[in-house]
Design a protein around this motif. Structure first.
Motif, PDB file in Angstrom:
ATOM      1  N   ALA A 110      -7.600   7.308 -30.388  1.00 21.21           N
ATOM      2  CA  ALA A 110      -6.813   8.499 -30.056  1.00 21.21           C
ATOM      3  C   ALA A 110      -5.358   8.299 -30.451  1.00 21.21           C
ATOM      4  N   GLY A 111      -4.895   7.044 -30.383  1.00 25.90           N
ATOM      5  CA  GLY A 111      -3.524   6.745 -30.797  1.00 25.90           C
ATOM      6  C   GLY A 111      -3.294   7.044 -32.264  1.00 25.90           C
ATOM      7  N   ASP A 112      -4.305   6.823 -33.101  1.00 24.95           N
ATOM      8  CA  ASP A 112      -4.186   7.158 -34.525  1.00 24.95           C
ATOM      9  C   ASP A 112      -4.030   8.661 -34.715  1.00 24.95           C
ATOM     10  N   VAL A 113      -4.781   9.429 -33.928  1.00 25.17           N
ATOM     11  CA  VAL A 113      -4.693  10.895 -33.997  1.00 25.17           C
ATOM     12  C   VAL A 113      -3.291  11.345 -33.600  1.00 25.17           C
ATOM     13  N   TYR A 114      -2.801  10.762 -32.522  1.00 29.46           N
ATOM     14  CA  TYR A 114      -1.457  11.101 -32.042  1.00 29.46           C
ATOM     15  C   TYR A 114      -0.398  10.773 -33.099  1.00 29.46           C
ATOM     16  N   SER A 115      -0.476   9.595 -33.691  1.00 25.81           N
ATOM     17  CA  SER A 115       0.500   9.184 -34.709  1.00 25.81           C
ATOM     18  C   SER A 115       0.487  10.115 -35.904  1.00 25.81           C
ATOM     19  N   LEU A 116      -0.699  10.585 -36.262  1.00 27.70           N
ATOM     20  CA  LEU A 116      -0.841  11.470 -37.415  1.00 27.70           C
ATOM     21  C   LEU A 116      -0.275  12.859 -37.165  1.00 27.70           C
TER      22      LEU A 116
END
Length: 229
Positions: A110-116
């Motif tokens: 989910a952190g990758d989604v947030y960063s994107l």
């Protein structure tokens, strides 16, 4: 002559922003000095360094980055040319935050989604539901805005989400939307929409891996919260 009217070219070389950047690097300059290099010129009443110091005393960097051209031109000394320079540099910064060399970026958390997506969502005043369509390796095949406005289970239909998933032959999808209030806590409608789309995905054989709600500097994963099994 008052210091704020002294031309940059008349200042000692070691005090000029451009010369200091060349000698010591951009990290040695203050925000006002960096902005003065971008704007280049001041006005008849103040040099560019004093102008930039004044601007940044009235607006912090976040406020300045969020201002549109009309708002920028209301700042004393900032005309259309300087307003476009300010808007352009912040837009470049936003694009850099989401730039990826590999067009098939892999989502691991989910952190990758947030960063994107946080750079795209943080200044949006309406809720935007975005879908990330993934292949079997969780690489992004496509990113698409599904709806704009408050989520409502009666309005957000599975066909709008899964139409592109079928076109892309996606193995799975991740949903994300922003909360303009800054608080990413899920509402009952957020949960209802998620449950509806998870069930729709099961019928089509396309997994809804997560629904990430983006707030101001933080996020909530409905997968991590137990709403998606």
């Amino acid at each position: 002559m008052p210091d704020h009217k002294v031309r940059i070219h008349d200042m000692p070389e070691e005090e000029r922003p451009r010369e200091r950047l060349l000698k010591h690097g951009p990290g040695s300059l203050s925000n006002a000095e960096l902005l003065s290099i971008i704007l280049r010129t001041g006005s008849k009443d103040e040099n560019v360094l004093h102008m930039c110091s004044r601007i940044l005393s009235e607006y912090n960097l976040k406020q300045l980055s969020q201002a549109n051209i009309s708002q920028l031109t209301k700042i004393r000394g900032v005309g259309p040319a300087k307003a476009t320079q300010i808007a352009a540099v912040f837009e470049l910064a936003r694009k850099l935050e989401i730039f990826i060399d590999d067009p098939k970026r892999k989502i691991r958390s989910a952190g990758d989604v947030y960063s994107l997506l946080y750079p795209k969502h943080r200044e949006v005043k309406k809720e935007v539901l975005t879908a990330l369509y993934l292949d079997t390796k969780n690489q992004i095949l496509r990113e698409e805005i599904v709806s704009i406005g408050s989520l409502n289970a009666n309005i957000v239909h599975p066909r709008e989400v899964f139409k592109s998933a079928l076109m892309e032959s996606s193995a799975s999808v991740i949903l994300t939307h922003n909360h303009p209030s800054g608080d990413p806590s899920p509402s009952r409608e957020d949960i209802a929409v998620t449950e509806k789309l998870v069930e729709g995905g099961k019928i089509l054989g396309i997994s809804v891996l997560d629904h990430v709600i983006i707030g101001d500097g933080r996020y909530v994963s409905l997968k991590e919260e137990g709403f998606i099994s």
